[in-house]
Design a protein around this motif. Structure first.
Motif: not given
Ligand SMILES: [Zn+2]
Length: 309
Positions: A19, A21, A24, A278-279
């Motif tokens: 990821c 994003c 992250c 995690n987002t």
């Molecule tokens: Zn992420």
């Protein structure tokens, strides 16, 4: 009863290996105002010697090593971990069972559907059945109360009751198998009652909040609730495609019918969001979403938290 949060992130953990994003990237760069997290895992014990797991996360080996109370106490081969209660058959929730395959006696509690998916369709899990005294499976039905015992059959004094929350089985489950399963067995929340009568409501995947659930939550001392997504279209906005939070079986935190609004009137339980993707912008402790969560009386679970109940 002691309760330990060994991991607090959703599947993939934080950061997630593939990821990129903003969250992250930020945490990898060491510039993020928030903490990395392993995949959701809770353990509890009535006597501080015999521990039970809620699911078995893919990060379990590292989570056990980070938790001295879960280390072997005597002899060459021993573990304070007596068993696990499975609430769904997701990879994030059952993979850790394979990490406990070293012929250690273990009691596994699951609905018939989840047991059949894991043991009959996934031959690798036969590693838990190599000798008769290894994993002993105990079935439970949603709605009925069951006690937890160690592998020798000694009652822990802890009582559990599962609540059906979703009817979706994992994507790896075949069409043929699905047709033989009870939908109400697919995804569960769990009420854990300590010997002293205190209640933990563990609800990491809630597709919808109804009045029945609200009544359960009002009777709880601690509520650990689905903190996966902030908004319904969170993944779609980041990835450009995909499913909404609700389609994935997770009510988002924000919005008029999100969990912050729907659970605002809950007065009795300590309220902790767990299973955080995690987002999710709440991971940013300097951000407005994190502040809003705290202002509404919620806490955001962190790896390593523990409390008595
Ligand atoms: Zn992420």
């Amino acid at each position: 009863m002691q309760v330990k949060i060994l991991g607090s992130a959703a599947g993939g953990a934080f950061p997630q290996w593939n990821c990129g994003c903003p969250n992250c990237r930020g945490v990898r760069a060491g510039k993020f105002p928030g903490k990395a997290r392993t995949q959701t895992q809770v353990a509890f014990s009535a006597d501080s010697r015999t521990w039970f797991l809620l699911g078995a996360s893919p990060d379990l080996r590292a989570q056990i090593e980070a938790t001295p109370d879960l280390h072997p106490k005597e002899g060459l081969r021993q573990s304070p971990i007596a068993g696990a209660v499975l609430l769904n058959a997701d990879v994030d929730h059952v993979l850790g069972l394979l990490l406990m395959r070293e012929l250690q006696p273990l009691r596994v509690y699951a609905t018939d559907s989840i047991r059949n998916i894991v043991t009959q369709d996934n031959s690798m899990f036969a590693m838990l059945q190599r000798i008769p005294e290894q994993a002993s499976w105990t079935s439970f039905a949603p709605g009925s109360t069951f006690g937890l015992s160690d592998p020798s059959g000694r009652d822990s004094g802890i009582r559990c009751r599962a609540i059906s929350l979703g009817h979706h089985f994992p994507a790896y489950v075949s069409r043929e198998r699905r047709s033989s399963l009870a939908g109400g067995d697919a995804s569960l929340g769990l009420i854990v009652e300590s010997p002293a009568g205190k209640r933990l409501a563990y609800m990491p995947a809630v597709p919808e909040i109804n009045d029945e659930l609200l009544k359960e939550f009002e009777l709880a001392d601690v509520l650990m609730f689905d903190g996966t997504f902030w908004s319904d279209d969170e993944l779609i906005r980041i990835q450009g495609s995909g499913q909404s939070a609700r389609q994935m079986g997770h009510v988002p935190l924000s919005g008029g019918d999100g969990s912050l609004a729907r659970l605002a009137r809950l007065k009795r339980p300590r309220k902790i969001y767990i299973h955080i993707n995690n987002t999710n912008p709440v991971l940013n402790e300097a951000g407005p979403e994190h502040r809003e969560l705290l202002e509404q009386g919620w806490e955001l679970a962190e790896d390593g938290w523990q409390f008595d109940l």
